[in-house]
Design a protein around this motif. Structure first.
Motif, PDB file in Angstrom:
ATOM      1  N   HIS A 127       0.831  -1.198   0.000  1.00  0.00           N
ATOM      2  CA  HIS A 127       0.000   0.000   0.000  1.00  0.00           C
ATOM      3  C   HIS A 127       0.874   1.259   0.000  1.00  0.00           C
ATOM      4  CE1 HIS A 127      -3.593  -2.380   0.905  1.00  0.00           C
ATOM      5  NE2 HIS A 127      -2.872  -3.020   1.799  1.00  0.00           N
ATOM      6  N   ASP A 167     -15.565   6.593  -3.848  1.00  0.00           N
ATOM      7  CA  ASP A 167     -14.628   7.247  -4.766  1.00  0.00           C
ATOM      8  C   ASP A 167     -15.258   8.471  -5.429  1.00  0.00           C
ATOM      9  OD1 ASP A 167     -16.384   6.033  -6.463  1.00  0.00           O
ATOM     10  OD2 ASP A 167     -14.912   4.730  -7.441  1.00  0.00           O
ATOM     11  N   GLU A 201      -4.525  12.616  -2.533  1.00  0.00           N
ATOM     12  CA  GLU A 201      -5.042  11.299  -2.905  1.00  0.00           C
ATOM     13  C   GLU A 201      -5.146  10.450  -1.645  1.00  0.00           C
ATOM     14  OE1 GLU A 201      -2.569   9.437  -5.996  1.00  0.00           O
ATOM     15  OE2 GLU A 201      -1.827  11.472  -6.310  1.00  0.00           O
ATOM     16  N   GLU A 216      -5.841   6.457  -0.445  1.00  0.00           N
ATOM     17  CA  GLU A 216      -6.069   5.059  -0.812  1.00  0.00           C
ATOM     18  C   GLU A 216      -6.281   4.258   0.462  1.00  0.00           C
ATOM     19  OE1 GLU A 216      -2.183   4.297  -2.838  1.00  0.00           O
ATOM     20  OE2 GLU A 216      -2.165   2.510  -1.593  1.00  0.00           O
ATOM     21  N   VAL A 254     -11.909   7.872  -1.024  1.00  0.00           N
ATOM     22  CA  VAL A 254     -10.655   7.454  -1.645  1.00  0.00           C
ATOM     23  C   VAL A 254     -10.583   8.155  -3.002  1.00  0.00           C
ATOM     24  CG1 VAL A 254     -10.391   5.224  -0.489  1.00  0.00           C
ATOM     25  CG2 VAL A 254     -11.801   5.379  -2.544  1.00  0.00           C
TER      26      VAL A 254
END
Lengths: 80, 136
Positions: free
Chosen positions: A9, B6, B46, B48, B80
């Motif tokens: 990740h 998202d 960003e 994740e 995300v």
């Protein structure tokens, strides 16, 4: 020799150049597995700054690795 | 209940889905993308996540909150993908009979989320640099 799926990740994903990979290993613990992967991909994060997940649950680095495990290496988190 | 999204978080349908005749309090926390971080100008960022692990760990946080505080429900949506300044990054709602436990539980959930959920943030700065947050 067992086969596991490793997920990287964030920074580790960038350093490894992939999100997941199938790994054949003789490592006995999650710590041993990370050591192998870190060496192969030249990962810069030390285990003491990270967590590790086994089959989608957090685990201790001393946990045994089992065939077909899904292992995720977890860099310092920053949600919220 | 936990979800990753998202696209933008629209709280109106989320709050409507939280109707509960026994709850007198609804406390919502929203985290927004800030223009400045550590003195640097942020252009965008960003997020994740590790989805399954995040859902499992949030379920633990939720169970802890329910055990500690007199609340009736917790909901959370975390973004995300790419976010711009001002975008909602996280939305947390706590329903309770009374406001005290609702405020306390909401604070507990966001604090635990920030330190425990497998979600990562990369900031892109006005000077062209970028980097992952919270690295040692």
């Amino acid at each position: 020799m067992i086969k596991v799926e490793v997920t990287y990740h964030a920074l580790l994903r960038e350093q490894a150049g992939c999100t997941t990979e199938s790994v054949r290993t003789q490592a006995r613990t999650l710590a041993g597995l990370y050591e192998e992967c870190a060496q192969r991909h030249q990962l810069t994060l030390k285990p003491e700054h990270m967590k590790v997940a086994r089959n989608d649950r957090f685990a201790d680095w001393s946990t045994a690795v089992v065939d077909e495990d899904r292992i995720g290496f977890i860099p310092p988190v920053a949600g919220g | 209940m936990f979800a990753l999204s998202d696209h933008g978080i629209d709280q109106h349908p989320l709050c409507q889905a939280l109707q509960d005749d026994e709850s007198g309090a609804l406390v919502v926390f929203e985290g927004h993308v800030r223009l400045f971080n550590d003195g640097r100008t942020v252009l965008r960022l960003e997020y994740e996540a590790a989805p399954e692990l995040a859902a499992n760990e949030f379920a633990r946080i939720e169970a802890e909150a329910v055990a500690r505080f007199a609340i009736r429900a917790v909901r959370c949506v975390h973004r995300v993908g790419t976010l711009e300044i001002g975008d909602k990054a996280v939305w947390i709602a706590v329903l309770a009979a009374h406001r005290g436990p609702a405020f306390e539980a909401c604070r507990y959930v966001i604090d635990e989320l920030k330190s425990r959920l497998p979600i990562w943030k990369k900031e892109h700065y006005a000077d062209g640099d970028s980097g992952w947050i919270n690295l040692p």
